[in-house]
Design a protein around this motif. Structure first.
Motif, PDB file in Angstrom:
ATOM      1  N   LEU A   1     -21.607 -25.673 -97.650  1.00 43.73           N
ATOM      2  CA  LEU A   1     -23.005 -25.418 -97.321  1.00 43.73           C
ATOM      3  C   LEU A   1     -23.382 -24.026 -97.815  1.00 43.73           C
ATOM      4  O   LEU A   1     -22.814 -23.029 -97.382  1.00 43.73           O
ATOM      5  CB  LEU A   1     -23.220 -25.544 -95.813  1.00 43.73           C
ATOM      6  N   VAL A   2     -24.344 -23.974 -98.754  1.00 44.32           N
ATOM      7  CA  VAL A   2     -24.753 -22.730 -99.399  1.00 44.32           C
ATOM      8  C   VAL A   2     -26.227 -22.475 -99.115  1.00 44.32           C
ATOM      9  O   VAL A   2     -27.057 -23.404 -99.164  1.00 44.32           O
ATOM     10  CB  VAL A   2     -24.515 -22.802-100.923  1.00 44.32           C
ATOM     11  N   LEU A   3     -26.566 -21.233 -98.820  1.00 49.12           N
ATOM     12  CA  LEU A   3     -27.955 -20.819 -98.636  1.00 49.12           C
ATOM     13  C   LEU A   3     -28.404 -20.034 -99.857  1.00 49.12           C
ATOM     14  O   LEU A   3     -27.706 -19.117-100.301  1.00 49.12           O
ATOM     15  CB  LEU A   3     -28.096 -19.953 -97.380  1.00 49.12           C
ATOM     16  N   GLY A   4     -29.539 -20.418-100.419  1.00 49.36           N
ATOM     17  CA  GLY A   4     -30.113 -19.643-101.524  1.00 49.36           C
ATOM     18  C   GLY A   4     -29.849 -20.175-102.902  1.00 49.36           C
ATOM     19  O   GLY A   4     -30.446 -19.686-103.866  1.00 49.36           O
ATOM     20  N   GLN A   5     -28.960 -21.168-103.059  1.00 52.91           N
ATOM     21  CA  GLN A   5     -28.645 -21.705-104.385  1.00 52.91           C
ATOM     22  C   GLN A   5     -28.468 -23.218-104.305  1.00 52.91           C
ATOM     23  O   GLN A   5     -28.057 -23.753-103.270  1.00 52.91           O
ATOM     24  CB  GLN A   5     -27.361 -21.082-104.963  1.00 52.91           C
ATOM     25  N   GLU A   6     -28.734 -23.889-105.437  1.00 52.33           N
ATOM     26  CA  GLU A   6     -28.482 -25.322-105.573  1.00 52.33           C
ATOM     27  C   GLU A   6     -27.146 -25.507-106.287  1.00 52.33           C
ATOM     28  O   GLU A   6     -26.896 -24.881-107.316  1.00 52.33           O
ATOM     29  CB  GLU A   6     -29.612 -25.975-106.368  1.00 52.33           C
ATOM     30  N   GLN A   7     -26.277 -26.341-105.744  1.00 58.31           N
ATOM     31  CA  GLN A   7     -24.936 -26.521-106.298  1.00 58.31           C
ATOM     32  C   GLN A   7     -24.922 -27.669-107.311  1.00 58.31           C
ATOM     33  O   GLN A   7     -25.397 -28.769-107.020  1.00 58.31           O
ATOM     34  CB  GLN A   7     -23.941 -26.837-105.176  1.00 58.31           C
TER      35      GLN A   7
ATOM     36  N   ASP B   1     -21.287 -15.656 -94.707  1.00 59.10           N
ATOM     37  CA  ASP B   1     -20.803 -14.681 -95.693  1.00 59.10           C
ATOM     38  C   ASP B   1     -21.850 -14.560 -96.790  1.00 59.10           C
ATOM     39  O   ASP B   1     -22.427 -15.564 -97.231  1.00 59.10           O
ATOM     40  CB  ASP B   1     -19.475 -15.148 -96.315  1.00 59.10           C
ATOM     41  N   ILE B   2     -22.101 -13.332 -97.254  1.00 58.02           N
ATOM     42  CA  ILE B   2     -23.103 -13.123 -98.300  1.00 58.02           C
ATOM     43  C   ILE B   2     -22.426 -12.607 -99.568  1.00 58.02           C
ATOM     44  O   ILE B   2     -21.409 -11.916 -99.522  1.00 58.02           O
ATOM     45  CB  ILE B   2     -24.213 -12.145 -97.849  1.00 58.02           C
ATOM     46  N   TYR B   3     -23.013 -12.962-100.721  1.00 60.63           N
ATOM     47  CA  TYR B   3     -22.436 -12.628-102.021  1.00 60.63           C
ATOM     48  C   TYR B   3     -23.534 -12.183-102.995  1.00 60.63           C
ATOM     49  O   TYR B   3     -24.700 -12.579-102.860  1.00 60.63           O
ATOM     50  CB  TYR B   3     -21.717 -13.843-102.621  1.00 60.63           C
ATOM     51  N   GLY B   4     -23.132 -11.371-103.966  1.00 59.70           N
ATOM     52  CA  GLY B   4     -23.983 -11.043-105.107  1.00 59.70           C
ATOM     53  C   GLY B   4     -25.160 -10.158-104.815  1.00 59.70           C
ATOM     54  O   GLY B   4     -26.043 -10.001-105.661  1.00 59.70           O
TER      55      GLY B   4
ATOM     56  N   TYR C   1     -26.296 -15.545-108.946  1.00 61.00           N
ATOM     57  CA  TYR C   1     -25.138 -14.939-108.276  1.00 61.00           C
ATOM     58  C   TYR C   1     -25.451 -14.435-106.873  1.00 61.00           C
ATOM     59  O   TYR C   1     -24.550 -14.013-106.161  1.00 61.00           O
ATOM     60  CB  TYR C   1     -24.557 -13.798-109.121  1.00 61.00           C
ATOM     61  N   MET C   2     -26.702 -14.463-106.435  1.00 60.85           N
ATOM     62  CA  MET C   2     -27.028 -14.087-105.065  1.00 60.85           C
ATOM     63  C   MET C   2     -27.046 -15.346-104.201  1.00 60.85           C
ATOM     64  O   MET C   2     -27.799 -16.281-104.476  1.00 60.85           O
ATOM     65  CB  MET C   2     -28.406 -13.422-105.000  1.00 60.85           C
ATOM     66  N   TYR C   3     -26.253 -15.367-103.139  1.00 58.48           N
ATOM     67  CA  TYR C   3     -26.256 -16.506-102.234  1.00 58.48           C
ATOM     68  C   TYR C   3     -25.512 -16.149-100.957  1.00 58.48           C
ATOM     69  O   TYR C   3     -24.872 -15.093-100.849  1.00 58.48           O
ATOM     70  CB  TYR C   3     -25.614 -17.734-102.888  1.00 58.48           C
ATOM     71  N   ALA C   4     -25.627 -17.030 -99.980  1.00 65.91           N
ATOM     72  CA  ALA C   4     -24.859 -16.910 -98.743  1.00 65.91           C
ATOM     73  C   ALA C   4     -24.133 -18.231 -98.518  1.00 65.91           C
ATOM     74  O   ALA C   4     -24.614 -19.292 -98.932  1.00 65.91           O
ATOM     75  CB  ALA C   4     -25.761 -16.587 -97.567  1.00 65.91           C
ATOM     76  N   LYS C   5     -23.002 -18.157 -97.877  1.00 66.19           N
ATOM     77  CA  LYS C   5     -22.185 -19.345 -97.643  1.00 66.19           C
ATOM     78  C   LYS C   5     -21.900 -19.471 -96.151  1.00 66.19           C
ATOM     79  O   LYS C   5     -21.461 -18.517 -95.509  1.00 66.19           O
ATOM     80  CB  LYS C   5     -20.876 -19.250 -98.428  1.00 66.19           C
ATOM     81  N   VAL C   6     -22.180 -20.660 -95.607  1.00 68.11           N
ATOM     82  CA  VAL C   6     -21.874 -20.918 -94.210  1.00 68.11           C
ATOM     83  C   VAL C   6     -20.382 -21.212 -94.091  1.00 68.11           C
ATOM     84  O   VAL C   6     -19.839 -22.034 -94.841  1.00 68.11           O
ATOM     85  CB  VAL C   6     -22.708 -22.106 -93.689  1.00 68.11           C
ATOM     86  N   LYS C   7     -19.719 -20.559 -93.172  1.00 63.99           N
ATOM     87  CA  LYS C   7     -18.267 -20.673 -93.068  1.00 63.99           C
ATOM     88  C   LYS C   7     -17.818 -22.065 -92.627  1.00 63.99           C
ATOM     89  O   LYS C   7     -16.738 -22.519 -93.001  1.00 63.99           O
ATOM     90  CB  LYS C   7     -17.728 -19.622 -92.097  1.00 63.99           C
TER      91      LYS C   7
END
Length: 436
Positions: free
Chosen positions: A357-363, A419-422, A242-248
């Motif tokens: 595009l997500v930073l920190g997680q594999e989709q 944007d950052i989450y979790g 649940y921790m990740y960042a998302k490129v807008k």
């Protein structure tokens, strides 16, 4: 059905026929059987017999029995199909139970490839066992405490009553969460753990943690107002889903690219997934991953190249990967020096647009389907993307924090773009200051 089934059905038919005839004869005293000759090309059921109409009745009985047999055969086939479905479900349940009992193991299956493992890239999420979840929550609380201590030092220099009040409120909430976690640990040790309520309880605590992280992040903004927009880093302290960042922004269609970043990690085994780009119908359009004990890999449209990086030492390293669709030629740079190259990596396949595009997680699905076993653990900064192949000189300028270094013309590293989450956090980036 088995090969002997037609013979068995014929025997059953004859037995039922005899019983039927016997039942008819019981009403007339002693039963007699009369043999009647039938021509070779004649119909046995159409032959006349004493008693008037008995041949027609016999024919009707045979047809009814045949219909009954066909219905029973259909029922048996349906039951066999049901048994097969139930057996398959039971097998999956047993497999899931075994895997959930092994810490660090994710649910497998399918033909997808991640880091050399067989994995369904569009599959379900793996869930950590309860004890591991509690350990992760404990580490999260410790991270929050550290951040509050930093805020406390800041508040001493900035005597804001509002800052102090917020800090006290957050400290009380953290204390309450620690009590909840301790209570759950005691329940586990005493054998009172009820798996039925695990998902609900975990969801509540994770929601509270996310809220706390956001409150602390808002509180920390007072320390960051004066820094340049690109002078920040993302921190992923735990291996969670649940921790990740998302490129807008999404990526455009690209026939070449360069992806560069600063990265720091000592996670084992494998630092996880620094970034992943998924498009509709393809979760692995562009992925950088170090999973398990395998070397780091770059995936393009599910095609894989192993990268010769040695960076899992807890120190900051600058890495770059360049690629062109013509012949699938790629190059890998670590700390400004080319360390590897190759070709035939997804040749003549352009990177597709309109993805996530997500930073920190594999989709595993578009924008989601995260698996904790593949999550990135560490720190990441200056993630930039170009739609061309950088020259060795340009890569060296980036790795040495030169003022001549260019920002990505597709994705540029800036707080407004992320944007950052979790509970992933933003801190001031210090690696370039140490080099300069």
């Amino acid at each position: 059905m088995a090969a002997g089934a037609p013979g068995s059905l014929l025997l059953l038919l004859l037995l039922l026929l005899l019983l039927s005839l016997r039942g008819r004869g019981q009403g007339f005293g002693q039963t007699r059987f009369i043999c009647t000759s039938v021509p070779l090309d004649g119909d046995m059921c159409a032959a006349t017999a004493p008693g008037g109409g008995s041949a027609e009745e016999l024919k009707s009985t045979v047809l009814q029995l045949r219909e009954t047999v066909l219905q029973q055969k259909e029922t048996i086939m349906n039951q066999k199909e049901t048994i097969r479905e139930l057996t398959a479900k039971l097998g999956r349940c047993e497999s899931q139970s075994v895997l959930e009992g092994l810490p660090g193991e994710s649910k497998g299956g399918g033909t997808g490839r991640k880091g050399g493992f067989s994995k369904n890239t569009m599959g379900d999420l793996s869930r950590a066992p309860a004890a591991e979840t509690l350990s992760q929550l404990g580490q999260t609380l410790q991270s929050l405490k550290t951040r509050l201590e930093n805020l406390e030092q800041f508040s001493r220099m900035n005597s804001s009553s509002q800052t102090n009040n917020l800090k006290d409120i957050l400290q009380n909430k953290i204390d309450d969460l620690e009590k909840q976690v301790l209570s759950r640990v005691n329940s586990l040790e005493e054998g009172k753990y009820n798996p039925k309520n695990e998902s609900e309880e975990r969801g509540k605590i994770e929601s509270t943690l996310t809220s706390l992280h956001q409150r602390i992040t808002d509180l920390e903004k007072g320390q960051k107002d004066n820094r340049p927009p690109d002078r920040f880093q993302l921190t992923f302290p735990l291996r969670t889903n649940y921790m990740y960042a998302k490129v807008k922004k999404s990526l455009p269609e690209m026939y070449a690219f360069s992806v560069c970043m600063w990265i720091k990690s000592n996670a084992s085994p494998g630092m996880g997934t620094p970034f992943s780009y998924a498009v509709p119908g393809q979760a692995n359009e562009l992925v950088l991953i170090e999973w398990g004990n395998n070397p780091m890999e770059i995936l393009i449209n599910d095609k894989v190249a192993k990268l010769p990086f040695v960076i899992n030492d807890g120190k900051w390293h600058h890495i770059c990967v360049t690629w062109t669709t013509r012949d699938g030629v790629w190059e890998a740079y670590q700390d400004g020096t080319q360390t590897g190259s190759g070709e035939n990596l997804a040749p003549y396949h352009p990177i597709k647009p309109q993805g996530v595009l997500v930073l920190g997680q594999e989709q595993d699905t578009l924008g989601g389907g995260f698996d904790a076993t593949q999550a990135f653990v560490g720190e990441l900064a200056h993630f930039n993307v170009w739609d061309r192949k950088l020259s060795p000189g340009e890569v060296y300028s980036l790795a040495t924090c030169s003022t001549r270094a260019l920002a990505g013309n597709v994705i540029a590293w800036a707080e407004a773009n992320i944007d950052i989450y979790g509970g992933a956090t933003k801190w001031t980036f210090e690696a370039c200051r140490q080099l300069n």
